[in-house]
Scaffold this motif. Sequence first.
Motif, PDB file in Angstrom:
ATOM      1  N   GLN A 184      75.752  56.175  47.942  1.00  0.00           N
ATOM      2  CA  GLN A 184      76.783  57.166  47.760  1.00  0.00           C
ATOM      3  C   GLN A 184      76.018  58.354  47.065  1.00  0.00           C
ATOM      4  O   GLN A 184      76.426  59.441  47.441  1.00  0.00           O
ATOM      5  N   ARG A 185      75.064  58.260  46.338  1.00  0.00           N
ATOM      6  CA  ARG A 185      74.179  59.347  45.819  1.00  0.00           C
ATOM      7  C   ARG A 185      73.643  60.145  46.602  1.00  0.00           C
ATOM      8  O   ARG A 185      73.466  61.284  46.969  1.00  0.00           O
ATOM      9  N   ARG A 186      73.298  59.353  47.834  1.00  0.00           N
ATOM     10  CA  ARG A 186      72.306  60.006  48.983  1.00  0.00           C
ATOM     11  C   ARG A 186      73.081  60.767  49.787  1.00  0.00           C
ATOM     12  O   ARG A 186      72.870  61.885  50.306  1.00  0.00           O
ATOM     13  N   ASP A 187      74.347  60.628  49.954  1.00  0.00           N
ATOM     14  CA  ASP A 187      75.438  61.002  51.022  1.00  0.00           C
ATOM     15  C   ASP A 187      75.829  62.289  50.213  1.00  0.00           C
ATOM     16  O   ASP A 187      76.169  63.432  50.791  1.00  0.00           O
ATOM     17  N   LYS A 188      75.773  62.698  48.822  1.00  0.00           N
ATOM     18  CA  LYS A 188      76.309  63.805  48.168  1.00  0.00           C
ATOM     19  C   LYS A 188      75.178  64.871  48.170  1.00  0.00           C
ATOM     20  O   LYS A 188      74.162  65.171  48.425  1.00  0.00           O
TER      21      LYS A 188
END
Length: 63
Positions: free
Chosen positions: A59-63
Amino acid sequence: MDTLTKTVAERGDLAHLALFLWASGASTLLAWSLRELSTANRRFNDFVKEIAALNQLFQRRDK
């Protein structure tokens, strides 16, 4: 009458011994099962924590 009393007493002791052995075996099996269940639960909890950490990473990577 003495032989009858002796026979009943001997069989009673044998029955109590058999009952004690059965109860001991059942209690040991229960304790072992609970220990194994606890270990499996701990492993599953670790697995869920790792999946949650992986999801947070993605999720952090997608932001």
